[in-house]
Design an enzyme around this catalytic site. Structure first.
Site, PDB file in Angstrom:
ATOM      1  CE1 TYR A   1       2.267 -51.865  16.268  1.00  0.00           C
ATOM      2  CE2 TYR A   1       2.486 -54.333  15.759  1.00  0.00           C
ATOM      3  CZ  TYR A   1       2.042 -53.413  16.663  1.00  0.00           C
ATOM      4  OH  TYR A   1       1.713 -53.641  17.992  1.00  0.00           O
TER       5      TYR A   1
ATOM      6  CE  LYS B   1      -1.625 -53.703  10.581  1.00  0.00           C
ATOM      7  NZ  LYS B   1      -1.623 -52.357  11.258  1.00  0.00           N
TER       8      LYS B   1
ATOM      9  CG  HIS C   1       2.509 -47.328  22.708  1.00  0.00           C
ATOM     10  ND1 HIS C   1       2.818 -48.532  22.998  1.00  0.00           N
ATOM     11  CD2 HIS C   1       2.287 -46.530  23.815  1.00  0.00           C
ATOM     12  CE1 HIS C   1       2.331 -48.653  24.212  1.00  0.00           C
ATOM     13  NE2 HIS C   1       2.116 -47.505  24.721  1.00  0.00           N
TER      14      HIS C   1
ATOM     15  CE1 TYR D   1       3.701 -56.049  19.205  1.00  0.00           C
ATOM     16  CE2 TYR D   1       2.543 -58.192  18.588  1.00  0.00           C
ATOM     17  CZ  TYR D   1       2.785 -56.912  18.673  1.00  0.00           C
ATOM     18  OH  TYR D   1       1.670 -56.009  18.337  1.00  0.00           O
TER      19      TYR D   1
ATOM     20  N   PRO E   1      -4.817 -61.928  15.735  1.00  0.00           N
ATOM     21  CG  PRO E   1      -5.244 -62.059  17.855  1.00  0.00           C
ATOM     22  CD  PRO E   1      -5.497 -62.918  16.620  1.00  0.00           C
TER      23      PRO E   1
HETATM   24  P1  FAS Z   1     -17.747 -57.409  15.684  1.00  0.00           P
HETATM   25  O1  FAS Z   1     -17.935 -58.876  15.988  1.00  0.00           O
HETATM   26  O2  FAS Z   1     -16.734 -56.628  16.593  1.00  0.00           O
HETATM   27  O3  FAS Z   1     -19.191 -57.062  16.015  1.00  0.00           O
HETATM   28  C1  FAS Z   1     -20.077 -57.346  15.049  1.00  0.00           C
HETATM   29  C2  FAS Z   1     -21.517 -57.340  15.914  1.00  0.00           C
HETATM   30  O4  FAS Z   1     -22.630 -57.776  15.135  1.00  0.00           O
HETATM   31  C3  FAS Z   1     -21.575 -57.999  17.127  1.00  0.00           C
HETATM   32  O5  FAS Z   1     -22.038 -56.581  18.250  1.00  0.00           O
HETATM   33  C4  FAS Z   1     -22.653 -58.790  16.960  1.00  0.00           C
HETATM   34  O6  FAS Z   1     -23.421 -58.983  18.395  1.00  0.00           O
HETATM   35  C5  FAS Z   1     -23.636 -58.382  16.150  1.00  0.00           C
HETATM   36  N1  FAS Z   1     -24.384 -59.442  15.484  1.00  0.00           N
HETATM   37  C6  FAS Z   1     -23.732 -60.688  14.900  1.00  0.00           C
HETATM   38  N2  FAS Z   1     -24.753 -61.360  14.318  1.00  0.00           N
HETATM   39  C7  FAS Z   1     -25.783 -60.401  14.405  1.00  0.00           C
HETATM   40  C8  FAS Z   1     -26.967 -60.804  14.011  1.00  0.00           C
HETATM   41  N3  FAS Z   1     -27.361 -62.041  13.213  1.00  0.00           N
HETATM   42  N4  FAS Z   1     -27.979 -59.662  13.872  1.00  0.00           N
HETATM   43  C9  FAS Z   1     -27.658 -58.556  14.598  1.00  0.00           C
HETATM   44  N5  FAS Z   1     -26.728 -58.389  14.974  1.00  0.00           N
HETATM   45  C10 FAS Z   1     -25.656 -59.422  14.799  1.00  0.00           C
HETATM   46  N6  FAS Z   1      -8.406 -57.473  16.984  1.00  0.00           N
HETATM   47  C11 FAS Z   1      -7.274 -56.658  17.050  1.00  0.00           C
HETATM   48  O7  FAS Z   1      -6.999 -55.760  16.257  1.00  0.00           O
HETATM   49  N7  FAS Z   1      -6.500 -56.869  18.163  1.00  0.00           N
HETATM   50  C12 FAS Z   1      -6.916 -58.028  19.183  1.00  0.00           C
HETATM   51  O8  FAS Z   1      -6.195 -58.168  20.078  1.00  0.00           O
HETATM   52  C13 FAS Z   1      -8.198 -58.611  18.858  1.00  0.00           C
HETATM   53  N8  FAS Z   1      -8.237 -59.456  19.853  1.00  0.00           N
HETATM   54  C14 FAS Z   1      -9.696 -60.238  19.332  1.00  0.00           C
HETATM   55  C15 FAS Z   1     -10.124 -61.081  20.413  1.00  0.00           C
HETATM   56  C16 FAS Z   1     -11.339 -62.187  20.224  1.00  0.00           C
HETATM   57  C17 FAS Z   1     -11.893 -62.964  20.960  1.00  0.00           C
HETATM   58  C18 FAS Z   1     -11.939 -61.694  18.908  1.00  0.00           C
HETATM   59  C19 FAS Z   1     -13.458 -62.554  18.647  1.00  0.00           C
HETATM   60  C20 FAS Z   1     -11.607 -60.649  18.209  1.00  0.00           C
HETATM   61  C21 FAS Z   1     -10.539 -59.878  18.553  1.00  0.00           C
HETATM   62  N9  FAS Z   1      -9.939 -58.939  17.533  1.00  0.00           N
HETATM   63  C22 FAS Z   1      -9.035 -58.257  17.720  1.00  0.00           C
HETATM   64  C23 FAS Z   1     -10.640 -58.668  16.324  1.00  0.00           C
HETATM   65  C24 FAS Z   1     -11.832 -57.682  16.648  1.00  0.00           C
HETATM   66  O9  FAS Z   1     -11.208 -56.535  17.580  1.00  0.00           O
HETATM   67  C25 FAS Z   1     -12.514 -57.468  15.594  1.00  0.00           C
HETATM   68  O10 FAS Z   1     -11.670 -57.068  14.396  1.00  0.00           O
HETATM   69  C26 FAS Z   1     -13.518 -56.216  15.643  1.00  0.00           C
HETATM   70  O11 FAS Z   1     -14.406 -56.784  16.834  1.00  0.00           O
HETATM   71  C27 FAS Z   1     -14.265 -56.068  14.289  1.00  0.00           C
HETATM   72  O12 FAS Z   1     -15.231 -55.223  14.590  1.00  0.00           O
HETATM   73  P2  FAS Z   1     -16.804 -55.769  14.005  1.00  0.00           P
HETATM   74  O13 FAS Z   1     -16.498 -56.054  12.437  1.00  0.00           O
HETATM   75  O14 FAS Z   1     -17.642 -54.745  14.342  1.00  0.00           O
HETATM   76  O15 FAS Z   1     -17.038 -56.911  14.179  1.00  0.00           O
HETATM   77  C1  PHB Z   2      -3.938 -55.736  22.872  1.00  0.00           C
HETATM   78  O1  PHB Z   2      -4.839 -56.573  22.986  1.00  0.00           O
HETATM   79  O2  PHB Z   2      -3.600 -54.554  23.347  1.00  0.00           O
HETATM   80  C2  PHB Z   2      -3.129 -56.206  21.456  1.00  0.00           C
HETATM   81  C3  PHB Z   2      -3.472 -57.250  20.728  1.00  0.00           C
HETATM   82  C4  PHB Z   2      -2.753 -57.614  19.775  1.00  0.00           C
HETATM   83  C5  PHB Z   2      -1.611 -56.816  19.213  1.00  0.00           C
HETATM   84  C6  PHB Z   2      -1.443 -55.439  19.742  1.00  0.00           C
HETATM   85  C7  PHB Z   2      -2.218 -55.150  21.074  1.00  0.00           C
HETATM   86  O3  PHB Z   2      -0.862 -57.237  18.446  1.00  0.00           O
END
Ligand code: FAS
Ligand code: PHB
Length: 389
Positions: A384, A296, A72, A200, A292
């Site tokens: 962004y 980032k 994009h 957005y 989100p």
């Molecule tokens: P993660 O949370 O992905 O991974 C951590 C891992 O550690 C998991 O697999 C967990 O099971 C494991 N773990 C936890 N405790 C443990 C323990 N005690 N022992 C062993 N393992 C353990 N970011 C965006 O940029 N855009 C979005 O739209 C967006 N939507 C999101 C929606 C939700 C509901 C959530 C919760 C987050 C969202 N995020 C979004 C942010 C998300 O993408 C995170 O930034 C990303 O998962 C970060 O990755 P990790 O740091 O690897 O953490």
């Molecule tokens: C996505 O889930 O595709 C997403 C979420 C938040 C953003 C952009 C994309 O700001």
């Protein structure tokens, strides 16, 4: 068992770090408490910065993203009944890629398996020990049997509810938090996206975001009250509310259909300082959380592990501690800029309960300025698409 770097968590941060360390010849083991399917079942981020894609390429896990990802060059801001495009590539020379976090995680898991690296899933009671000494270790249980992993370093990549940050004594860590008075209700649907770029929307009824996972799978978000439950949002209600928050053309172009996933996520900004505690280092959501809105979260996890992997390479290749000593400050500098940007995007686009008419007008004035000023839209664009590493 012994390894050089014990990684706690097999989300994007842990998996990408593991592959970067492998590329640098640094032995590592991942301990993950869930199953692979559980990790893959979490529907989260969808947008990658060029830097994140470059790291996937560096570890040989970027091929499918280039084949299936959607590049994009801009986004649209909708307010006052109209849409305004922000031409990000024209302003910065950079693009972003739509490619789901689930796919990133799968590609990294497959790369790790192909490299024959050790990942221990369903590791229970994972606990870091002695990270304030030169002999850290991690204990865990698997199938009821106690194990211990001796290591040189521990990488806490275990997300916002993990054990790593929780293991640091309160006097050694400072946290900063802002909780937003609303959540995001998100759905996935096997329908073509309403537009070829993200929309957005700032609306009097609340924020909406139109995004996607492919040309046939769409993702939509609606700002909703924190206390809402997905049971209160049957598909019909979701689509009706989304239409009320979009412009006329988007409503005409919107293709609705059954949701294949629906979830509500709370929004908050959170940073823990520092990100290093002796021989334990935090990366990704274990150290910081962003709303989100700025897309980032996943991308910050990538830049954290980029810095951390280089620091470990310097330690082992050059016997220098400069990288590991500088990791926290370097990572936090980029983290705080992304936290600011995500807070700013969230503040500008969402309806706050206490903002009043004055606050609503200020939001519209900021949006109007953004779309009519090259300097302002360039500033949004460079944040962004991702600030330099
Ligand atoms: P993660 O949370 O992905 O991974 C951590 C891992 O550690 C998991 O697999 C967990 O099971 C494991 N773990 C936890 N405790 C443990 C323990 N005690 N022992 C062993 N393992 C353990 N970011 C965006 O940029 N855009 C979005 O739209 C967006 N939507 C999101 C929606 C939700 C509901 C959530 C919760 C987050 C969202 N995020 C979004 C942010 C998300 O993408 C995170 O930034 C990303 O998962 C970060 O990755 P990790 O740091 O690897 O953490
Ligand atoms: C996505 O889930 O595709 C997403 C979420 C938040 C953003 C952009 C994309 O700001």
């Amino acid at each position: 068992m012994r390894t050089k770097v014990a990684i706690i968590g097999a989300g994007p941060a842990g998996l990408l770090l593991g592959q970067l360390l492998h590329a640098y010849g640094i032995d590592n083991v991942i301990l993950e408490r869930q199953t692979p399917d559980y990790v893959l079942g979490r529907i989260r981020a969808g947008l990658l910065e060029e830097g994140t894609v470059a790291l996937l390429d560096e570890v040989g896990a970027g091929e499918r993203a280039h084949r299936e990802g959607l590049v994009h060059e801009g986004i649209e801001l909708a307010f006052g009944g109209a849409r305004h495009r922000i031409a990000m590539k024209a302003a910065t020379g950079k693009t972003v890629m739509i490619y789901g976090q689930t796919e990133v995680t799968l590609d990294l898991m497959n790369a790790r398996k192909a490299a024959g690296l050790t990942s221990i899933y369903q590791a229970a009671d994972v606990m870091p020990h002695d990270f304030d000494t030169d002999h850290p270790r991690v204990s865990y249980r698997r199938d009821g049997v106690a194990h211990e992993l001796a290591c040189d370093f521990i990488a806490g990549c275990d997300g916002s509810h993990g054990v790593s940050r929780a293991s640091v004594k309160a006097s050694a860590i400072q946290t900063f938090e802002r909780i937003y008075p609303f959540g995001w209700l998100g759905i996935l649907s096997e329908t073509p996206p309403v537009s070829h770029e993200l929309i957005y929307s700032n609306h009097a009824r609340g924020f909406a975001l139109c995004t996607m996972r492919s040309t046939h799978r769409s993702r939509y978000y609606l700002q909703c009250p924190l206390e809402d439950r997905i049971e209160q949002w049957p598909d019909d209600r979701f689509w009706d509310e989304l239409k009320r928050r979009l412009d006329r053309k988007a409503v005409d172009d919107l293709v609705t259909g059954p949701s294949i996933e629906k979830s509500i996520a709370p929004l908050r900004s959170f940073v823990a300082e520092p990100m290093r505690f002796g021989r334990m280092f935090l990366a990704g959501d274990a150290a910081h959380i962003v709303p989100p809105t700025g897309a980032k979260g996943l991308n910050l996890a990538a830049s954290d592990v980029h810095y951390l992997s280089l620091a470990f390479r310097e330690f082992y290749d050059e016997r220098s501690s400069a990288g590991i000593d500088g990791y926290s400050a370097k990572a936090l500098s980029r983290v705080w800029k992304a936290v600011r940007f995500s807070w700013w995007m969230t503040s500008m686009l969402h309806k706050f309960p206490d903002q009043g008419e004055f606050g609503a007008r200020i939001q519209l004035a900021e949006l109007d300025y953004l779309v009519s000023s090259k300097a302002a839209s360039t500033s949004l664009s460079e944040n962004y698409v991702g600030l330099p590493y």
